[in-house]
Design a protein around this motif. Structure first.
Motif, PDB file in Angstrom:
ATOM      1  N   ILE A   1       0.819  -1.212   0.000  1.00  0.00           N
ATOM      2  CA  ILE A   1       0.000   0.000   0.000  1.00  0.00           C
ATOM      3  C   ILE A   1       0.851   1.260   0.000  1.00  0.00           C
ATOM      4  N   ILE A   2       1.987   1.231   0.705  1.00  0.00           N
ATOM      5  CA  ILE A   2       2.684   2.498   0.976  1.00  0.00           C
ATOM      6  C   ILE A   2       3.170   3.232  -0.281  1.00  0.00           C
ATOM      7  N   PRO A   3       3.822   2.569  -1.261  1.00  0.00           N
ATOM      8  CA  PRO A   3       4.284   3.363  -2.405  1.00  0.00           C
ATOM      9  C   PRO A   3       3.169   4.126  -3.125  1.00  0.00           C
ATOM     10  N   PRO A   4       2.011   3.485  -3.464  1.00  0.00           N
ATOM     11  CA  PRO A   4       0.973   4.309  -4.080  1.00  0.00           C
ATOM     12  C   PRO A   4       0.396   5.338  -3.121  1.00  0.00           C
ATOM     13  N   LEU A   5       0.439   5.045  -1.820  1.00  0.00           N
ATOM     14  CA  LEU A   5      -0.052   6.017  -0.849  1.00  0.00           C
ATOM     15  C   LEU A   5       0.789   7.292  -0.891  1.00  0.00           C
ATOM     16  N   ILE A   6       2.105   7.124  -1.048  1.00  0.00           N
ATOM     17  CA  ILE A   6       2.977   8.294  -1.140  1.00  0.00           C
ATOM     18  C   ILE A   6       2.538   9.159  -2.302  1.00  0.00           C
ATOM     19  N   SER A   7       2.290   8.521  -3.443  1.00  0.00           N
ATOM     20  CA  SER A   7       1.974   9.364  -4.599  1.00  0.00           C
ATOM     21  C   SER A   7       0.593   9.984  -4.432  1.00  0.00           C
ATOM     22  N   GLN A   8      -0.302   9.355  -3.663  1.00  0.00           N
ATOM     23  CA  GLN A   8      -1.581  10.025  -3.393  1.00  0.00           C
ATOM     24  C   GLN A   8      -1.368  11.249  -2.506  1.00  0.00           C
ATOM     25  N   TYR A   9      -0.483  11.146  -1.512  1.00  0.00           N
ATOM     26  CA  TYR A   9      -0.189  12.318  -0.685  1.00  0.00           C
ATOM     27  C   TYR A   9       0.371  13.452  -1.541  1.00  0.00           C
ATOM     28  N   LEU A  10       1.275  13.071  -2.455  1.00  0.00           N
ATOM     29  CA  LEU A  10       1.845  14.092  -3.338  1.00  0.00           C
ATOM     30  C   LEU A  10       0.746  14.729  -4.166  1.00  0.00           C
ATOM     31  N   ASN A  11      -0.157  13.887  -4.719  1.00  0.00           N
ATOM     32  CA  ASN A  11      -1.236  14.432  -5.533  1.00  0.00           C
ATOM     33  C   ASN A  11      -2.101  15.376  -4.726  1.00  0.00           C
ATOM     34  N   LEU A  12      -2.406  14.982  -3.489  1.00  0.00           N
ATOM     35  CA  LEU A  12      -3.259  15.840  -2.662  1.00  0.00           C
ATOM     36  C   LEU A  12      -2.580  17.183  -2.436  1.00  0.00           C
ATOM     37  N   THR A  13      -1.281  17.145  -2.133  1.00  0.00           N
ATOM     38  CA  THR A  13      -0.579  18.398  -1.887  1.00  0.00           C
ATOM     39  C   THR A  13      -0.593  19.280  -3.138  1.00  0.00           C
ATOM     40  N   LYS A  14      -0.370  18.647  -4.291  1.00  0.00           N
ATOM     41  CA  LYS A  14      -0.383  19.457  -5.512  1.00  0.00           C
ATOM     42  C   LYS A  14      -1.789  19.947  -5.826  1.00  0.00           C
ATOM     43  N   ASN A  15      -2.794  19.104  -5.572  1.00  0.00           N
ATOM     44  CA  ASN A  15      -4.166  19.535  -5.844  1.00  0.00           C
ATOM     45  C   ASN A  15      -4.606  20.649  -4.913  1.00  0.00           C
ATOM     46  N   SER A  16      -3.930  20.786  -3.754  1.00  0.00           N
ATOM     47  CA  SER A  16      -4.334  21.864  -2.856  1.00  0.00           C
ATOM     48  C   SER A  16      -4.113  23.223  -3.512  1.00  0.00           C
ATOM     49  N   SER A  17      -3.340  23.265  -4.604  1.00  0.00           N
ATOM     50  CA  SER A  17      -3.166  24.533  -5.311  1.00  0.00           C
ATOM     51  C   SER A  17      -4.472  25.000  -5.937  1.00  0.00           C
ATOM     52  N   LEU A  18      -5.474  24.123  -6.046  1.00  0.00           N
ATOM     53  CA  LEU A  18      -6.760  24.533  -6.599  1.00  0.00           C
ATOM     54  C   LEU A  18      -7.524  25.421  -5.638  1.00  0.00           C
ATOM     55  N   ALA A  19      -6.934  25.654  -4.429  1.00  0.00           N
ATOM     56  CA  ALA A  19      -7.535  26.563  -3.473  1.00  0.00           C
ATOM     57  C   ALA A  19      -7.918  27.882  -4.119  1.00  0.00           C
ATOM     58  N   ILE A  20      -7.179  28.254  -5.154  1.00  0.00           N
ATOM     59  CA  ILE A  20      -7.408  29.545  -5.796  1.00  0.00           C
ATOM     60  C   ILE A  20      -8.831  29.646  -6.336  1.00  0.00           C
ATOM     61  N   ALA A  21      -9.471  28.493  -6.616  1.00  0.00           N
ATOM     62  CA  ALA A  21     -10.827  28.517  -7.180  1.00  0.00           C
ATOM     63  C   ALA A  21     -11.868  28.903  -6.144  1.00  0.00           C
ATOM     64  N   VAL A  22     -11.590  28.681  -4.850  1.00  0.00           N
ATOM     65  CA  VAL A  22     -12.568  29.060  -3.834  1.00  0.00           C
ATOM     66  C   VAL A  22     -12.052  30.194  -2.963  1.00  0.00           C
ATOM     67  N   GLY A  23     -10.906  30.764  -3.308  1.00  0.00           N
ATOM     68  CA  GLY A  23     -10.431  31.934  -2.585  1.00  0.00           C
ATOM     69  C   GLY A  23      -9.745  31.622  -1.279  1.00  0.00           C
ATOM     70  N   TYR A  24      -9.287  30.386  -1.090  1.00  0.00           N
ATOM     71  CA  TYR A  24      -8.465  30.084   0.077  1.00  0.00           C
ATOM     72  C   TYR A  24      -7.054  30.543  -0.249  1.00  0.00           C
ATOM     73  N   MET A  25      -6.461  31.333   0.648  1.00  0.00           N
ATOM     74  CA  MET A  25      -5.191  31.959   0.298  1.00  0.00           C
ATOM     75  C   MET A  25      -4.033  31.029   0.616  1.00  0.00           C
ATOM     76  N   ASP A  26      -3.774  30.082  -0.268  1.00  0.00           N
ATOM     77  CA  ASP A  26      -2.577  29.264  -0.110  1.00  0.00           C
ATOM     78  C   ASP A  26      -1.454  29.922  -0.897  1.00  0.00           C
ATOM     79  N   ILE A  27      -0.352  29.213  -1.093  1.00  0.00           N
ATOM     80  CA  ILE A  27       0.790  29.863  -1.759  1.00  0.00           C
ATOM     81  C   ILE A  27       0.462  30.219  -3.199  1.00  0.00           C
ATOM     82  N   THR A  28      -0.399  29.421  -3.854  1.00  0.00           N
ATOM     83  CA  THR A  28      -0.803  29.773  -5.212  1.00  0.00           C
ATOM     84  C   THR A  28      -1.679  31.022  -5.215  1.00  0.00           C
ATOM     85  N   GLY A  29      -2.501  31.152  -4.189  1.00  0.00           N
ATOM     86  CA  GLY A  29      -3.385  32.311  -4.134  1.00  0.00           C
ATOM     87  C   GLY A  29      -2.635  33.584  -3.791  1.00  0.00           C
ATOM     88  N   THR A  30      -1.592  33.498  -2.960  1.00  0.00           N
ATOM     89  CA  THR A  30      -0.862  34.711  -2.588  1.00  0.00           C
ATOM     90  C   THR A  30       0.239  35.005  -3.599  1.00  0.00           C
TER      91      THR A  30
END
Lengths: 422, 437
Positions: free
Chosen positions: A347-376
């Protein structure tokens, strides 16, 4: 009689660079390197010319200028007079907050759903299949804006909590309020506080660490270490005598008592949110943008993690379970001692890449106005200063560092649980 | 003597199994109520299903197909009597009826809708010989090769000579390869076959195309990229990125597996960089930076820039999937190909790739699905994909306040596309299995 002579000494010809396998790989590499350098030089030359024509050579000085915009969800002190660098740092922390929260909930949800998908109960297994397909086949951005819309449209406004005949009430004995402006939860407070630890002086990346929290954490970690020592001692006694001493009260006491004593000494209490004026005051305010992003990322990633968990459990051959059963282990112990440790490796190797995906997808915060690093940094700062090249370079660098760190840490962990083959 | 009074000489007929162990009851006892815990779970989940369906179904089946605005929908619902405690309960499907063409085509001129529709139909004809090799004559593969050029011409319009001249570049490259591989050898032929078409496209294609179109003007009405939108845009970006990323991904994977240090490190650097940053930053590059990287004065189309970045993004992920397939092949396959005397490219083409690609089909398809879903991100850089259009529609005074209907419709369409792709990959996996059971 024939005489054997040495073959004539081959002189180097230019065509050998292509036809002779001894030299060909070198030729290919040199050609590739030349091509790459030409391409890079061409791109850099173009960029330099264009930037000169636009009159804005590369300059990171804008990071020290006053940002001039507000960030409503933040962990550290910030005002619109703070620098762009400070805004980027606030954004970075916000990215990390949502990534960590998302990874935690996605893992818990994903494991539950993945196990339930293998349930013998037909209905439960089908419901979980529907869940997984529903979330995997619809874009995460759609889920984020959808959840944001749900939160804004269906939750009551703060003034619905007011008055005699209020239409909305707070939950959990008046401690948590769900409103269309966000969720208000109690905050931990210390009446005999030790104060804060100020790090990094007055620079843009300064932040405070509450000493109370540090002390409580130290007590908790100390308790856990003590509990592990008790367990080890119990293991030794069991190996020597065959009897295992009862340890659960010692373990519980070692973990809980020091923490509770420290918290009582520091005067720990909860600060409840209360309706004052037009809005709730006190407590911690989690804005809808954060909640929507967190929920959407967790639910979406959980569907993928569930599939990984299911695959991992299915990968353990039935003989393992049966052999463990033949040894007389109970089903819960079979799962804990035999199946899960082996499934984790899968399980762990694909789990790592899911964590990475989640972190990268958090950049979509800009669509709802959450001020993450992409938003600022990649949003308002870039648009205000017009420094696209610098901002995007920094943004990419930040994400690269985060990604590489996660994969490094997780690979190290993966290495430590790997099967030792001989 | 024994005193056995009776000995049965024939076997009794079998009794029917008890009612509780067969049919629906037996199945339900086995699968739904096999213990107190399972029974509680079953009852709970039945309750959840009932509550969800009882709130969603009446909402879905609401008689508002002809509503002209949100207020009008509410009047229809009030007249039909579906009023809850928080106002009317029911979807306002009028918005879909009025705007579904826009959600499909964006601002594409409505009299030219036949062009994207024809392209879409032709897409399936072109995919036929690739996806369903059992049912479709393989000669059609020629059409699949021509399809990208026809599609580009149909969608964007303009002179027919532009796609033809671009196609000629490939023909020239192939011709050079055929000629040079006999005259100069394989390696030189590959380098030349890559260089000559690029020179053709950069220096000669433009003048030749304009010259030809002035002699024989044959053109469709041009449609600007900014008029593209809706699912047409998503499918255009998705399909292009998918088609282009596969060969690029194969090359990157081979580079990453190769023994040549410099080639390998270039490939590793590219792959890890692209995989380490979110797609949105690459789209920012497309929207703001890509023009800065080009020679001064270049200003090329925003959709083309997005296509380039999405393709590069997909290629990096594709490379990792294919690398997994390459790594999963037993070493004997490589050695076997070597011992047959095949050179590198022959071995890859005839022995390694067919097997490696087959192993990586599930990964390839899930990358495809991921790329198609990720096309929604272009709404953040202000392209009008379905999600971007939904914001525009909600800003309309008539439909201000519409949420669920639009998102539900878009989600449903994405679901249909992605779900059928994943089912197709399962079909392909079954078909290509050569294991013996």
């Amino acid at each position: 009689m024939t005489t054997l002579t040495d073959p004539p000494k081959e002189s180097f010809r230019l065509s050998m660079l292509i036809y002779d396998t001894r030299y060909r790989s070198a030729t290919i590499q040199v050609v590739a390197m030349l091509g790459f350098m030409l391409l890079a030089a061409w791109l850099i030359n173009n960029t330099a010319q264009n930037l000169n024509a636009l009159g804005k050579p590369i300059d990171f000085g804008f990071l020290g200028e006053s940002a001039g915009y507000d960030i409503n969800q933040r962990l550290i002190d910030y005002s619109s007079r703070s620098s762009h660098m400070r805004a980027a740092f606030v954004g970075l922390l916000n990215t990390l907050v949502v990534a960590v929260l998302g990874c935690l909930t996605a893992t818990v949800l994903g494991i539950i759903i993945g196990v339930l998908r293998l349930s013998k109960n037909w209905l439960i297994a089908r419901i979980m299949t529907v869940y997984v397909e529903m979330f995997r086949n619809v874009p995460v951005l759609l889920w984020i804006v959808f959840l944001m819309a749900i939160l804004i449209e269906t939750l009551p406004p703060p003034n619905a909590f007011r008055g005699e005949n209020a239409t909305a009430t707070m939950v959990l004995s008046d401690s948590v309020a769900f409103t269309n402006r966000g969720v208000y939860v109690p905050e931990p407070l210390f009446s005999r506080s030790l104060g804060d630890l100020h790090l990094f002086g007055e620079s843009a990346v300064r932040f405070d660490i509450s000493l109370d929290l540090v002390v409580v954490l130290i007590a908790l970690i100390g308790g856990i270490i003590g509990a592990r020592m008790v367990k080890k001692r119990a293991d030794r006694i069991q190996e020597a005598t065959g009897d295992r001493p009862t340890t659960w009260y010692l373990v519980l006491g070692l973990i809980a008592v020091p923490t509770i004593i420290v918290m009582a000494a520091l005067g720990f209490h909860l600060g409840y949110p209360a309706l004052k004026g037009f809005n709730f005051q006190g407590g911690t305010h989690m804005r809808n943008s954060l909640i929507a992003l967190w929920l959407a990322l967790s639910l979406y990633t959980a569907a993928f993690i569930a599939e990984n968990v299911r695959a991992g459990i299915l990968a353990i051959s039935k003989g393992q379970t049966e052999a463990a059963g033949a040894l007389g282990l109970r089903p819960s112990r079979i799962m804990r001692l035999v199946v899960l440790p082996q499934a984790l490796r899968v399980i762990i190797p694909p789990l790592i890449s899911q964590y990475l995906n989640l972190t990268k997808n958090s950049s979509l915060a800009i669509a709802v106005g959450y001020m993450d690093i992409t938003g600022t940094l990649g949003g308002i700062t870039m648009n205000q200063t017009g420094r696209e090249l610098e901002c995007i370079l920094m943004l990419m660098l930040v994400y690269l560092v985060i990604s590489l760190t996660i994969s490094f840490v997780m690979n190290w962990y993966n290495e430590s649980v790997k099967l030792r083959e001989r | 003597m024994s005193d056995i009074a009776f000995v049965r000489t024939e076997i009794l007929p079998q009794k029917a199994p008890p009612v509780a162990a067969t049919g629906f009851i037996g199945w339900a006892r086995e699968n739904l109520f096999s213990g107190w815990f399972n029974s509680i779970l079953t009852v709970l989940s039945l309750a959840v299903i009932f509550s969800v369906l009882s709130s969603i179904l009446p909402w879905v089946f609401s008689p508002t197909w002809n509503g002209t605005s949100l207020a009008n929908c509410r009047e229809i619902l009030t007249a039909a009597g579906s009023v809850g405690e928080h106002g009317t309960t029911g979807a306002c499907w009028g918005v879909i009826r009025e705007r579904w063409l826009q959600l499909m085509f964006g601002f594409y001129p409505s009299e030219l809708y036949w062009r994207p529709i024809l392209t879409f139909v032709m897409l399936f004809v072109a995919l036929g010989p690739i996806l369903f090799t059992d049912f479709v004559p393989s000669k059609l593969i020629w059409f699949s090769g021509l399809f990208p050029f026809i599609a580009a011409w149909l969608l964007w319009g303009g002179s027919i000579w532009n796609p033809l001249v671009a196609l000629a570049g490939f023909a020239i490259g192939f011709g050079v390869f055929r000629y040079a591989s006999t005259a100069l050898g394989a390696l030189a032929a590959i380098i030349l076959a890559a260089l000559v078409p690029i020179l053709w496209w950069v220096f000669l294609a433009g003048p030749v195309a304009s010259g030809l179109s002035s002699v024989i003007p044959l053109e469709l009405e041009t449609v600007q990229s900014r008029n593209f939108g809706g699912f047409m845009l998503s499918i255009t970006i998705g399909v292009t990125a998918i088609i282009c990323s596969l060969p690029l991904g194969i090359i990157l994977a081979l580079g990453r597996q190769s023994d040549l240090l410099i080639v390998k490190s270039l490939c590793v650097g590219f792959i890890e960089f692209i995989r380490g940053v979110p797609l949105i930053t690459l789209l920012f590059v497309a929207s703001t930076l890509l023009n800065i990287f080009m020679p001064p004065g270049t200003n090329f189309d925003i959709i083309l820039r997005v296509l380039i970045m999405v393709t590069l993004f997909a290629a990096a992920y594709m490379a990792e999937v294919i690398r997994g397939g390459l790594a999963a092949l037993p070493k004997g396959q490589y050695e076997g190909a070597d011992s047959l005397g095949l050179d590198y490219w022959q071995a890859q083409r005839l022995v390694i790739m067919p097997q490696a690609l087959k192993i990586s089909i599930p990964g390839i398809v899930s990358t495809f699905i991921g790329v198609f879903k990720d096309t929604t991100l272009v709404s953040i850089i202000a392209l009008l994909d379905p999600l971007g259009l939904s914001n525009a529609i909600r800003a309309d005074a008539n439909w201000n306040g519409i949420v669920w209907e639009l998102y539900g419709f878009i989600a449903l369409l994405f679901f249909v596309f992605c779900f059928s792709m994943s089912r197709y990959s399962m079909y392909l996996e079954r078909k290509l299995t050569t294991d013996h059971h």
